[in-house]
Design an enzyme around this catalytic site. Structure first.
Site, PDB file in Angstrom:
ATOM      1  CB  CYS A   1      -2.138   4.801   4.262  1.00 44.77           C
ATOM      2  SG  CYS A   1      -3.542   4.112   3.363  1.00 44.77           S
ATOM      3  CB  SER A   2      -0.783   0.671   6.496  1.00 44.26           C
ATOM      4  OG  SER A   2      -1.692   1.293   7.395  1.00 44.26           O
ATOM      5  CB  CYS A   3      -5.150  -0.163   2.233  1.00 45.30           C
ATOM      6  SG  CYS A   3      -5.706   1.558   2.229  1.00 45.30           S
TER       7      CYS A   3
ATOM      8  CB  CYS B   1      -0.920   0.011   1.219  1.00 47.23           C
ATOM      9  SG  CYS B   1      -2.015   1.466   1.251  1.00 47.23           S
TER      10      CYS B   1
END
Length: 212
Positions: free
Chosen positions: A111-113, A108
């Site tokens: 961000c950190s999906c 990702c």
């Protein structure tokens, strides 16, 4: 410096982000705003019950049932929802099948999906700037950092997870697993193999690494 000395008392402290979280938890607990036992139960659920065992079950079933795998690759969201794996951070799922010609890995970049209902809490490295930047530029180098060295003829496909779409990698089934039951196959599926930064365990090594 004190922090470089393993015998210094400060070396026993967790890293700064963990300290900040602990301090916030302590303040909220003292104010009666959170219940530590309830918080522990939520964390345990995501770490050990929700994921990554859920994802491992999906992979093991795909290995065992060609019709299930075909449906999963066609509409992963519907199939995993039928299994009870749905909710926030997992609304729109896409399954990616690794083959002898293609190795998929997920990042990702913004961000950190991450597919929480299937894989649980994302690992720290998945959220790091280094992983997010290097995976796009040099995916083979990143894989090598994880101990995965692929033949030159295997193409590496990088998929960018977003708030709209999250991915589950279906790793190649290890050789020598014909006839193994779904539960036994699950034990071979590692969290990293479902992100694409690792491979499943070979038969006989399941006790060395549980999913997650």
């Amino acid at each position: 410096m004190p922090h470089d000395d393993p015998d210094h008392p400060h070396s026993l402290l967790p890293p700064e982000p963990a300290l900040r979280v602990k301090a916030l938890e302590t303040i909220l607990t003292r104010k009666g705003l959170i219940d530590p036992a309830a918080l522990d139960a939520i964390i345990d659920t995501y770490e050990n019950k929700i994921g990554p065992r859920n994802g491992a079950r999906v992979v093991a079933r795909a290995w065992s049932d060609p019709a299930f795998k075909a449906r999963l690759l066609e509409d992963a969201t519907a199939v995993v929802s039928e299994m009870g794996y749905y909710g926030r951070q997992g609304e729109h799922m896409v399954a990616l099948e690794n083959t002898p010609e293609i190795h998929n890995m997920v990042v990702c970049t913004l961000c950190s999906c991450y597919p929480w209902p299937l894989l649980g809490i994302p690992p720290t490295w998945y959220k790091s700037d280094a992983y997010r930047a290097r995976t796009v530029r040099a995916p083979r180098a990143v894989l090598a950092d994880f101990g995965v060295v692929l033949p030159d003829e295997v193409a590496v496909q990088v998929w960018d997870s977003t708030a709209e779409i999250r991915y589950l990698v279906i790793p190649q089934r290890p050789a020598g697993t014909d006839g193994m039951a779904e539960e036994a196959l699950m034990a071979l599926v590692t969290r990293d193999s479902m992100i694409g930064t690792g491979l499943p365990l070979p038969p006989g090594d399941a006790s060395q690494e549980a999913p997650g």
